[in-house]
Design an enzyme around this catalytic site. Structure first.
Site, PDB file in Angstrom:
ATOM      1  N   HIS A  25       0.826  -1.211   0.000  1.00 34.27           N
ATOM      2  CA  HIS A  25       0.000   0.000   0.000  1.00 34.27           C
ATOM      3  C   HIS A  25       0.860   1.260   0.000  1.00 34.27           C
ATOM      4  O   HIS A  25       0.327   2.349   0.031  1.00 34.27           O
ATOM      5  CB  HIS A  25      -0.919   0.034   1.209  1.00 34.27           C
ATOM      6  CG  HIS A  25      -1.983  -1.002   1.173  1.00 34.27           C
ATOM      7  ND1 HIS A  25      -2.901  -1.121   0.152  1.00 34.27           N
ATOM      8  CD2 HIS A  25      -2.296  -1.994   2.035  1.00 34.27           C
ATOM      9  CE1 HIS A  25      -3.719  -2.104   0.385  1.00 34.27           C
ATOM     10  NE2 HIS A  25      -3.379  -2.676   1.509  1.00 34.27           N
ATOM     11  N   CYS A  26       2.159   1.107  -0.017  1.00 28.70           N
ATOM     12  CA  CYS A  26       3.066   2.251   0.066  1.00 28.70           C
ATOM     13  C   CYS A  26       3.179   2.947  -1.292  1.00 28.70           C
ATOM     14  O   CYS A  26       3.494   2.305  -2.283  1.00 28.70           O
ATOM     15  CB  CYS A  26       4.452   1.798   0.520  1.00 28.70           C
ATOM     16  SG  CYS A  26       5.629   3.152   0.638  1.00 28.70           S
ATOM     17  N   PRO A  27       2.927   4.255  -1.353  1.00 26.85           N
ATOM     18  CA  PRO A  27       3.017   4.940  -2.645  1.00 26.85           C
ATOM     19  C   PRO A  27       4.450   5.186  -3.090  1.00 26.85           C
ATOM     20  O   PRO A  27       4.670   5.606  -4.216  1.00 26.85           O
ATOM     21  CB  PRO A  27       2.292   6.255  -2.396  1.00 26.85           C
ATOM     22  CG  PRO A  27       2.439   6.495  -0.951  1.00 26.85           C
ATOM     23  CD  PRO A  27       2.439   5.138  -0.301  1.00 26.85           C
TER      24      PRO A  27
END
Length: 93
Positions: A90-92
């Site tokens: 989920h890390c951009p």
């Protein structure tokens, strides 16, 4: 020079966007069933360390949310509602 810059900039932007979507939509890797079978087989002999923000190499930790043992480097994902092996899904960045 300006058209070359536009091509390079848009190419880099498109690759960044593609990488973000690949990381966000890939399977984060749930804790495998073989880990759960190992924990049940080990019983009380498996040392479980309390969860801390710092990395604890080679130690199983207890998830505060699931109340279940998890392997090292696994984290609880609030969005997925389970412990996952690769938290960067989920890390951009």
């Amino acid at each position: 020079l300006a058209p070359l810059f536009r091509v390079l900039f848009n190419s880099a932007w498109a690759m960044g966007l593609w990488s973000y979507h690949q990381a966000h939509w890939c399977d984060p890797g749930a804790v495998p069933d073989r880990w759960h079978r190992f924990v049940r087989a080990a019983g009380d002999t498996l040392p479980i360390a309390p969860a801390r923000p710092a990395w604890q190499p080679g130690q199983a930790t207890l998830c505060k949310k699931c109340q279940a043992p998890r392997p090292e480097r696994a984290h609880h994902c609030v969005l997925c509602g389970m412990c996952v092996l690769r938290m960067d899904h989920h890390c951009p960045w």
